[in-house]
Design an enzyme around this catalytic site. Structure first.
Site, PDB file in Angstrom:
ATOM      1  CD  GLU A 104      -2.976  -1.236   0.532  1.00 39.69           C
ATOM      2  OE1 GLU A 104      -3.304  -0.176  -0.030  1.00 39.69           O
ATOM      3  OE2 GLU A 104      -3.594  -2.297   0.386  1.00 39.69           O
ATOM      4  CB  CYS A 150      -1.784   7.320   1.312  1.00 43.50           C
ATOM      5  SG  CYS A 150      -3.135   6.402   2.067  1.00 43.50           S
TER       6      CYS A 150
END
Ligand code: NAP
Length: 476
Positions: free
Chosen positions: A245, A279
């Protein structure tokens, strides 16, 4: 407050006695200190996780699910303390830290429910009887970043433990205390010795030791694309299962049919969560030319009204950047954009906060942004909104997809045909339509291209920790 590491159910210090200090990024006051573990302690953690695996995997699904539900309930009971600790070591406003505890908990509840949906399958094959079943991969490793200290951990621990894997977690150096508080709750909830182990310390030797050990069968990493690449190379020798990720560079598209107030509300919520250190927060604002000026004026006004400060104060919207390097990067991106021709609409520099460090950056809006600018190509990870106008849907989608990253994208529109097209054509793993918070525990979350691969959330998250076995029988 516990400050030890967890190996095989025991709370331990580093063999060397060395510790790492944890500081509050808003004040530089010490929050605590944690062990600096080395190679020998890491091997002991693998011994523990490997030893505990057979019994945990063999435990009935209902029993593992019950432990996860209990863990979630205990997190709820300790919500205030967990949130205060997170704000102290990470800097986010207390309300956001409380919301993160709830979000982290939801992964345990969702995993405990989703584990019951994984059933054996029996594909039809003439002359044969086939059973396809799944089993846990074995010892899993989780390496997590500082920006969501509890949630990033929960996204990995919940599915791993649900399916029967055992785990070693290595939280970020800047926010290890939330992880330790979480591990303490896991033990209280009855997670057996060795099933969950926690190591803090210099990441390179710990990661190398884990990657070299053939007993480790899975690595789930959340963090920068650069470190993700490094870990992928390191995992090659043992053909390690990976979930990565990684970084994002989300575009937010505002179409001409958008309601201005809603558009600004959605943009603000998506952009300024955790001070832009998220993010999936939008880093590129693409706005239809017909509403560009009105949107920019409203966004700038709302941005300038945000209050910066120490996260424990209830009026605070924006905490500090995590460290000096982070705020220097934000400043460099703003300076570079202006040098390359962007117009500064609001913000643009550091904000003084009485009695605090110098790590607060003004919410900043820039217009006329182009691909030459660093802020348009790289993750800024701060409270900066670079804006650019577009003329039609083709141009908007092309600009949105012009990035090596592909984690999240957002669009504000009500046109059904356009919504359908955006879902098909935006090259990101997550697409939020009029939705500033598309990351929820029941929904698959993850990136494409340089944002990585693998999914967290729901049954998709569980599958990352399972291997598929086909048993094909022909009657003799
Ligand atoms: P980072 O520097 O990559 O660090 C992440 C984790 O990796 C930390 O635990 C860090 O440990 C560890 N690490 C650093 N160097 C390592 C090495 N050589 N070997 C093994 N582990 C190593 O990222 P960050 O600055 O903490 O986090 C920000 C990044 O995470 C951003 O790019 C953001 O977009 C990304 N992120 C992605 C998601 C997502 O779901 N896709 C979610 C959140 C954040 P230390 O802290 O001890 O150095």
């Amino acid at each position: 407050m516990r400050q030890d590491n967890l190996i095989d159910g025991a709370w331990v210090r580093a063999d060397s006695g060395r510790t790492l200090e944890v500081l509050d990024p808003a004040t530089d006051l010490p929050v605590g200190s944690v062990p600096a573990m080395g190679v020998a302690e890491t091997r002991r953690a693998v011994d523990a996780a490997s030893g505990a695996f057979p019994a945990w995997a063999a435990r009935p699904v209902e029993a593992r699910a019950a432990t996860l539900v209990d863990l979630s309930a205990r997190m709820a009971a300790k919500r205030a303390g967990l949130a205060a600790l997170m704000t102290a070591e990470q800097g986010k406003p207390l309300a956001e830290a409380q919301a993160e505890v709830d979000y982290a908990r939801s992964f345990f509840d969702v995993a405990a429910a989703a584990i019951h949906t994984l059933e054996d399958e029996h594909p039809e094959v003439p002359g044969k009887s086939v059973r396809v079943h799944r089993r846990p991969v074995g010892v899993a490793v989780a390496i997590t970043p500082w920006n969501f200290p509890l949630a990033m951990l929960a996204k990995k621990v919940a599915p791993a433990l649900a399916v029967g894997c055992t785990q070693i977690v290595k939280p970020a150096e800047q926010t290890p205390l939330s992880a330790i508080a979480f591990a303490e709750i896991a033990i209280e909830a009855g997670v057996p010795a060795g099933v969950l182990n926690l190591l803090t310390g210099d990441p390179a030797p710990i990661a190398e030791t884990l990657l070299e050990d053939p007993r480790v069968r899975k690595l789930s990493f959340t963090g920068s694309t650069e470190v993700g690449r490094l870990l992928m190379r390191g995992g090659a020798t043992n053909l390690l299962r990976l979930s990565l990720e990684l970084g994002g560079h989300a575009p937010l598209l505002v179409f001409e049919d958008a309601d201005l107030d809603s558009a600004v509300r959605i943009a603000m919520a998506a952009k300024y969560r955790n001070g832009g250190q998220t993010c999936i927060c939008p880093n590129r604002f693409l706005v239809h030319a017909s509403i560009h000026d009105a949107f920019v004026a409203a966004l700038a006004e709302a941005s300038a009204a945000l209050v910066s400060g120490v996260g424990t104060r209830p009026e605070v919207d924006l905490g500090p950047m995590i460290d000096d390097a982070a705020i220097e990067k934000v400043e460099a991106h703003v300076t570079d954009a202006i040098r390359c021709g962007a117009t500064l609409v609001t913000g643009g520099g550091r904000r003084r906060v009485a009695g605090a460090t110098n790590r607060f950056h003004e919410p900043t809006v820039l217009t006329g942004c182009t691909a030459e600018m660093r802020c348009w190509r790289e993750e800024t990870f701060g409270p900066v909104c670079p804006v650019r106008a577009f003329r039609d849907d083709d141009e908007a989608i092309a600009l949105a997809n012009d990035s090596e990253y592909g984690l999240a994208s957002y669009a504000i529109t009500s046109d059904p045909g356009r919504i359908e097209r955006l879902g098909l054509e935006l090259r990101t793993g997550v697409v939020g339509i009029n939705d500033p918070g598309p990351a929820v525990a029941a929904v698959p979350f993850g990136g494409v291209r340089h944002s990585g691969f693998g999914r967290e959330g729901g049954r998709w998250g569980l599958e990352e920790y399972l291997e598929t076995v086909a048993v094909s029988r022909v009657d003799a």
